[in-house]
Write a protein that holds these residues in place. Structure first.
Motif, PDB file in Angstrom:
ATOM      1  N   SER A  46      59.298  27.377  27.630  1.00  0.00           N
ATOM      2  CA  SER A  46      59.348  28.083  28.914  1.00  0.00           C
ATOM      3  C   SER A  46      58.543  29.376  28.826  1.00  0.00           C
ATOM      4  CB  SER A  46      60.799  28.393  29.292  1.00  0.00           C
ATOM      5  OG  SER A  46      61.394  29.234  28.330  1.00  0.00           O
ATOM      6  N   PHE A  47      58.362  29.998  29.992  1.00  0.00           N
ATOM      7  CA  PHE A  47      57.614  31.249  30.064  1.00  0.00           C
ATOM      8  C   PHE A  47      58.060  32.028  31.298  1.00  0.00           C
ATOM      9  CE2 PHE A  47      55.333  28.675  33.043  1.00  0.00           C
ATOM     10  CZ  PHE A  47      54.824  29.548  33.978  1.00  0.00           C
ATOM     11  N   PHE A  48      57.746  33.314  31.309  1.00  0.00           N
ATOM     12  CA  PHE A  48      57.842  34.106  32.531  1.00  0.00           C
ATOM     13  C   PHE A  48      56.797  35.205  32.461  1.00  0.00           C
ATOM     14  CE2 PHE A  48      60.537  36.746  29.907  1.00  0.00           C
ATOM     15  CZ  PHE A  48      60.353  38.024  30.386  1.00  0.00           C
ATOM     16  N   LEU A  49      56.478  35.768  33.613  1.00  0.00           N
ATOM     17  CA  LEU A  49      55.471  36.815  33.714  1.00  0.00           C
ATOM     18  C   LEU A  49      56.161  38.168  33.781  1.00  0.00           C
ATOM     19  CD1 LEU A  49      52.507  37.600  33.975  1.00  0.00           C
ATOM     20  CD2 LEU A  49      52.688  37.245  36.421  1.00  0.00           C
ATOM     21  N   ASP A  50      55.984  38.953  32.732  1.00  0.00           N
ATOM     22  CA  ASP A  50      56.539  40.303  32.671  1.00  0.00           C
ATOM     23  C   ASP A  50      55.471  41.272  33.168  1.00  0.00           C
ATOM     24  OD1 ASP A  50      58.137  42.493  32.107  1.00  0.00           O
ATOM     25  OD2 ASP A  50      57.575  42.553  29.990  1.00  0.00           O
ATOM     26  N   GLU A  51      55.851  42.215  34.021  1.00  0.00           N
ATOM     27  CA  GLU A  51      54.881  43.153  34.589  1.00  0.00           C
ATOM     28  C   GLU A  51      54.209  44.007  33.524  1.00  0.00           C
ATOM     29  OE1 GLU A  51      56.582  45.425  37.755  1.00  0.00           O
ATOM     30  OE2 GLU A  51      57.274  43.645  38.802  1.00  0.00           O
ATOM     31  N   LYS A  52      54.917  44.344  32.451  1.00  0.00           N
ATOM     32  CA  LYS A  52      54.361  45.199  31.408  1.00  0.00           C
ATOM     33  C   LYS A  52      53.634  44.408  30.329  1.00  0.00           C
ATOM     34  CE  LYS A  52      57.945  48.674  31.971  1.00  0.00           C
ATOM     35  NZ  LYS A  52      59.105  49.310  31.375  1.00  0.00           N
ATOM     36  N   GLU A  53      54.231  43.319  29.864  1.00  0.00           N
ATOM     37  CA  GLU A  53      53.693  42.583  28.721  1.00  0.00           C
ATOM     38  C   GLU A  53      52.839  41.385  29.101  1.00  0.00           C
ATOM     39  OE1 GLU A  53      56.555  41.658  25.693  1.00  0.00           O
ATOM     40  OE2 GLU A  53      57.756  43.407  26.221  1.00  0.00           O
ATOM     41  N   GLY A  54      52.828  40.988  30.344  1.00  0.00           N
ATOM     42  CA  GLY A  54      52.113  39.782  30.746  1.00  0.00           C
ATOM     43  C   GLY A  54      53.001  38.568  30.537  1.00  0.00           C
ATOM     44  N   TYR A  55      52.405  37.442  30.159  1.00  0.00           N
ATOM     45  CA  TYR A  55      53.181  36.224  29.950  1.00  0.00           C
ATOM     46  C   TYR A  55      53.981  36.315  28.656  1.00  0.00           C
ATOM     47  CZ  TYR A  55      50.544  33.987  33.663  1.00  0.00           C
ATOM     48  OH  TYR A  55      49.991  33.670  34.864  1.00  0.00           O
ATOM     49  N   VAL A  56      55.245  35.918  28.732  1.00  0.00           N
ATOM     50  CA  VAL A  56      56.106  35.839  27.556  1.00  0.00           C
ATOM     51  C   VAL A  56      56.536  34.380  27.437  1.00  0.00           C
ATOM     52  CG1 VAL A  56      58.223  36.660  26.471  1.00  0.00           C
ATOM     53  CG2 VAL A  56      56.903  38.201  27.926  1.00  0.00           C
ATOM     54  N   PHE A  57      56.311  33.785  26.258  1.00  0.00           N
ATOM     55  CA  PHE A  57      56.598  32.377  26.029  1.00  0.00           C
ATOM     56  C   PHE A  57      57.778  32.230  25.086  1.00  0.00           C
ATOM     57  CE2 PHE A  57      52.145  32.710  27.136  1.00  0.00           C
ATOM     58  CZ  PHE A  57      52.041  31.743  28.122  1.00  0.00           C
ATOM     59  N   TYR A  58      58.559  31.160  25.295  1.00  0.00           N
ATOM     60  CA  TYR A  58      59.739  30.903  24.482  1.00  0.00           C
ATOM     61  C   TYR A  58      59.673  29.509  23.883  1.00  0.00           C
ATOM     62  CZ  TYR A  58      61.572  35.055  26.689  1.00  0.00           C
ATOM     63  OH  TYR A  58      61.732  36.340  27.111  1.00  0.00           O
ATOM     64  N   ASP A  59      60.237  29.366  22.663  1.00  0.00           N
ATOM     65  CA  ASP A  59      60.263  28.070  22.007  1.00  0.00           C
ATOM     66  C   ASP A  59      61.479  27.265  22.460  1.00  0.00           C
ATOM     67  OD1 ASP A  59      62.435  29.142  20.625  1.00  0.00           O
ATOM     68  OD2 ASP A  59      61.380  29.274  18.713  1.00  0.00           O
ATOM     69  N   LEU A  60      61.714  26.127  21.818  1.00  0.00           N
ATOM     70  CA  LEU A  60      62.805  25.239  22.196  1.00  0.00           C
ATOM     71  C   LEU A  60      64.182  25.863  21.985  1.00  0.00           C
ATOM     72  CD1 LEU A  60      61.343  21.960  20.682  1.00  0.00           C
ATOM     73  CD2 LEU A  60      61.372  22.628  23.080  1.00  0.00           C
ATOM     74  N   GLU A  61      64.293  26.822  21.068  1.00  0.00           N
ATOM     75  CA  GLU A  61      65.560  27.490  20.784  1.00  0.00           C
ATOM     76  C   GLU A  61      65.779  28.728  21.643  1.00  0.00           C
ATOM     77  OE1 GLU A  61      65.271  28.260  16.642  1.00  0.00           O
ATOM     78  OE2 GLU A  61      65.503  26.154  16.089  1.00  0.00           O
ATOM     79  N   GLY A  62      64.818  29.074  22.492  1.00  0.00           N
ATOM     80  CA  GLY A  62      64.934  30.244  23.357  1.00  0.00           C
ATOM     81  C   GLY A  62      64.441  31.533  22.719  1.00  0.00           C
ATOM     82  N   LYS A  63      63.779  31.435  21.570  1.00  0.00           N
ATOM     83  CA  LYS A  63      63.237  32.621  20.896  1.00  0.00           C
ATOM     84  C   LYS A  63      61.813  32.865  21.371  1.00  0.00           C
ATOM     85  CE  LYS A  63      65.902  31.635  16.766  1.00  0.00           C
ATOM     86  NZ  LYS A  63      65.803  31.166  15.376  1.00  0.00           N
ATOM     87  N   PRO A  64      61.426  34.140  21.519  1.00  0.00           N
ATOM     88  CA  PRO A  64      60.052  34.436  21.944  1.00  0.00           C
ATOM     89  C   PRO A  64      59.033  33.949  20.912  1.00  0.00           C
ATOM     90  CG  PRO A  64      61.437  36.390  22.095  1.00  0.00           C
ATOM     91  CD  PRO A  64      62.237  35.344  21.389  1.00  0.00           C
ATOM     92  N   ILE A  65      57.917  33.433  21.393  1.00  0.00           N
ATOM     93  CA  ILE A  65      56.820  32.987  20.530  1.00  0.00           C
ATOM     94  C   ILE A  65      56.072  34.239  20.075  1.00  0.00           C
ATOM     95  CG2 ILE A  65      54.666  31.672  20.450  1.00  0.00           C
ATOM     96  CD1 ILE A  65      56.739  29.669  20.992  1.00  0.00           C
ATOM     97  N   GLN A  66      55.919  34.412  18.768  1.00  0.00           N
ATOM     98  CA  GLN A  66      55.249  35.595  18.230  1.00  0.00           C
ATOM     99  C   GLN A  66      53.755  35.382  18.017  1.00  0.00           C
ATOM    100  OE1 GLN A  66      56.870  38.468  18.017  1.00  0.00           O
ATOM    101  NE2 GLN A  66      58.671  37.414  18.778  1.00  0.00           N
ATOM    102  N   GLN A  67      53.342  34.146  17.736  1.00  0.00           N
ATOM    103  CA  GLN A  67      51.926  33.899  17.469  1.00  0.00           C
ATOM    104  C   GLN A  67      51.124  33.860  18.765  1.00  0.00           C
ATOM    105  OE1 GLN A  67      52.655  30.324  15.302  1.00  0.00           O
ATOM    106  NE2 GLN A  67      52.086  29.005  16.997  1.00  0.00           N
TER     107      GLN A  67
END
Length: 106
Positions: A46-67
């Protein structure tokens, strides 16, 4: 007039720039649909658009993707099989540079 390039040409350019094979993944949420060029081992759920950081992506466990995502294409940049070369396109978390645009147009 906006410059365009085919999705296939952009994919080849991203693979050359990152030295990795990529696959195409289309995702959407309540607000937007995006197209990603990702490596086959990336598990993005999943993903969402954060006004400050831009797109934030999440893995299958709900943790933010760091790479870094090899390429993020917002809905507004894609028209059929053509991609508008705009600053909205991100390659490895960086906006498309003038040098990138020149190489893609060549």
């Amino acid at each position: 007039m906006e410059e365009t390039v085919s999705l296939r040409e952009l994919k080849a350019y991203v693979e050359k720039k990152t030295s990795k094979k990529t696959i195409l993944k289309v995702m959407w949420n309540d607000q937007e649909k995006i197209t990603l060029l990702i490596t086959p081992n990336m598990k993005i759920n999943s993903f969402f658009l954060d006004e400050k950081e831009g797109y934030v992506f999440y893995d299958l466990e709900g943790k933010p993707i760091q790479q870094a995502i090899p390429c993020v294409l917002p809905e507004a940049a894609i028209h059929g099989d053509k991609v508008n070369l705009t600053k909205q396109i991100k390659i490895m978390d960086q906006a498309l540079s003038k040098q990138d645009m020149a190489l893609l147009k060549a």
